[in-house]
Enzyme design. Structure first.
Site, short mmCIF file in Angstrom:
data_model
loop_
_atom_site.label_atom_id
_atom_site.label_comp_id
_atom_site.label_asym_id
_atom_site.label_seq_id
_atom_site.Cartn_x
_atom_site.Cartn_y
_atom_site.Cartn_z
N HIS A 171 0.85 -1.19 0.00
CA HIS A 171 0.00 0.00 0.00
C HIS A 171 0.89 1.24 0.00
CE1 HIS A 171 -3.44 2.56 0.92
NE2 HIS A 171 -2.64 3.20 1.75
N ASP A 197 -15.63 1.97 7.35
CA ASP A 197 -14.56 2.92 7.02
C ASP A 197 -15.06 3.96 6.01
OD1 ASP A 197 -11.82 3.98 6.77
OD2 ASP A 197 -12.00 3.17 4.75
N ARG A 205 -15.28 12.05 8.69
CA ARG A 205 -14.03 12.69 9.12
C ARG A 205 -13.66 13.84 8.19
NH1 ARG A 205 -10.23 7.97 8.55
NH2 ARG A 205 -8.64 9.52 8.90
N SER A 250 -8.04 2.91 9.26
CA SER A 250 -8.72 2.99 7.98
C SER A 250 -7.93 2.23 6.90
CB SER A 250 -8.87 4.48 7.61
OG SER A 250 -9.19 4.64 6.26
N LYS A 266 -8.78 -1.91 5.29
CA LYS A 266 -8.98 -2.24 3.86
C LYS A 266 -8.01 -3.33 3.40
CE LYS A 266 -9.07 2.22 3.13
NZ LYS A 266 -9.48 3.61 3.14
N1 URA Z 1 -6.13 6.89 3.38
C1 URA Z 1 -7.07 6.07 3.89
O1 URA Z 1 -7.38 5.03 3.30
N2 URA Z 1 -7.65 6.41 5.04
C2 URA Z 1 -7.35 7.53 5.73
O2 URA Z 1 -7.91 7.77 6.77
C3 URA Z 1 -6.38 8.38 5.18
C4 URA Z 1 -5.77 8.02 4.00
#
Ligand code: URA
Length: 434
Positions: free
Chosen positions: A82, A161, A168, A183, A187
């Site tokens: 990632h 999320d 947020r 977050s 994923k």
């Molecule tokens: N990328 C994400 O997937 N989540 C966040 O909270 C910030 C950046």
């Protein structure tokens, strides 16, 4: 249990129990907890933080809020990668076939780009015919057959999320390390990975502006992986300039292919080898990170890394002729030189400015609905630390319109030239493992 009591407990800096965290996430996902209470909760987390155990519970509660991808039918340890988002960041295009070429399975779900950073799927779709949608069975079968598949997200992963991220965004609680870390990790875990390599970009154009906050985020994510029984490594990497020379979808495909063939830019090659070494080591295809690197270097030199890329593109219905003859990739009508207006050493190439100029040329999306123009973008001629004379070409704009004055100005303002030799920052500041 009452939400108001959980908010108060976190507001007072106390540690939440797993039951309380699951209560919050389940209640918010199914609509029992309203936005106003969740906003207060997010703000309490923003100010009071969370420890590793709480972050792990929050992550796992978000994983459990939706579908998860079952990769157990794929043989071996599945390692995902990632990036927190970089300009010119085509590392996945290099890494995926590179590590697959030494036998580490790559079962990757990627995203599209929004704003100044490009998405891997958009880049792959610059190749005529390339299919990003596969059924879960076809996805698993392809990884078992050729060792690699890269697709768009399928199923309803981490709905908690999605809902919380949108909240947020409008309540000034995005830049909270526990919330970002949970977050991202939710994923990755929902997508089925056993181990995760995290490229945490640092710099003015990145999410994390300084090394200390990038390190705190990296440690939080590696800690979550550890607590949830997964391996992880995080790489704090420099965004003092875009990665490589090319920004824009087809232009980045060309640069990724050059890199797989052993003549890519030094920074992209090095980053791919370093992250790739950890991926191969985590996948248990080498005894050490050093041995993994040797395997990867060998497969670039002997052509196997590039051959795996061809196999991957063909398996997902991309037109092979296009990557064998790169002139068949989408191209822009105009190639417009940008001339340096000063003489000296290049001190910084603001990634955010270059990413923004590429986006306004059509390489990226300003809103989710925008279409991508695959052939356009920017190709730099220099990197930080290089010398340039006034009047020399510093970049080429690949455009489908003649008037690019705005983009030329953005590029020139974003490239800082000084009389003295630039202080070139390291490509990788630190690697954090558990
Ligand atoms: N990328 C994400 O997937 N989540 C966040 O909270 C910030 C950046």
């Amino acid at each position: 249990m009452r939400m108001v009591d959980v908010i108060e407990k976190k507001r007072n800096g106390k540690e939440l129990t797993p039951e309380e965290i699951h209560f919050v996430i389940t209640g918010y996902t199914n609509g029992r907890i309203p936005d106003y209470q969740m906003s207060a909760f997010a703000m309490a987390v923003f100010f009071q933080g969370m420890n590793n155990a709480e972050m792990t519970e929050l992550t796992m509660a978000m994983v459990e809020s939706g579908d998860t991808i079952d990769l157990t039918m794929i043989d071996g340890v599945k390692v995902d990668k990632h990036s927190t988002g970089g300009v010119g960041d085509k590392t996945t295009l290099v890494l995926a076939p590179l590590v697959a070429s030494v036998g580490a399975p790559v079962a990757k779900m990627s995203g599209r780009g929004l704003g100044h950073t490009g998405g891997t799927l958009d880049k792959l779709e610059a190749i005529e015919g390339f299919q990003i949608e596969l059924s879960e069975t076809a996805f698993v079968n392809q990884v078992n057959e050729i060792g690699i598949a890269v697709i768009g997200q399928s199923g309803d992963l981490t709905p908690a999320d999605k809902k919380l991220y949108a909240l947020r965004d409008v309540t000034a609680t995005v830049d909270s390390i526990p919330l970002i870390a949970s977050s991202i990790m939710s994923k990755k875990i929902a997508a089925g990975s056993d181990a995760i390599c995290l490229d945490v970009k640092v710099g003015s154009g990145a999410f994390m502006k300084d090394i200390d906050s990038a390190k705190a985020l990296a440690q939080a994510m590696v800690g979550i992986a550890h607590h949830s029984g997964r391996k992880a490594a995080a790489f704090l990497t420099n965004m003092q300039e875009p990665l490589g020379f090319a920004i824009g979808n087809a232009l980045e495909i060309k640069e990724a292919i050059d890199t797989l063939k052993g003549h890519g830019p030094q920074d992209l090659t090095e980053l791919s080898l370093i992250i790739g070494s950890y991926m191969v080591y985590f996948a248990q295809k080498a005894e050490s990170v050093e041995e993994a690197r040797k395997l990867l270097e060998a497969n670039i030199a002997n052509g196997r890394a590039y051959a795996k890329f061809e196999e991957f593109i063909q398996a997902q219905h991309g037109n092979l002729a296009v990557i064998q003859n790169l002139e068949l990739l989408p191209t822009a009508v105009y190639t417009i030189p940008v001339y340096a207006t000063e003489t000296g050493y290049i001190q910084e190439i603001e990634a955010i400015a270059l990413g923004h100029a590429a986006m306004t040329l059509g390489a990226g999306r300003q809103t989710k609905e925008d279409a991508i123009d695959y052939g356009v973008g920017i190709v730099l001629t220099k990197k930080v630390g290089d010398f340039i004379n006034e009047g020399d070409v510093i970049a080429y704009l690949h455009a489908n319109r003649e008037n690019v004055t705005n983009e030329i100005n953005i590029v020139l303002t974003g490239i800082h030239i000084e009389e003295t030799l630039a202080n070139k920052l390291p490509l990788i500041y630190e690697i954090i493992t558990d």
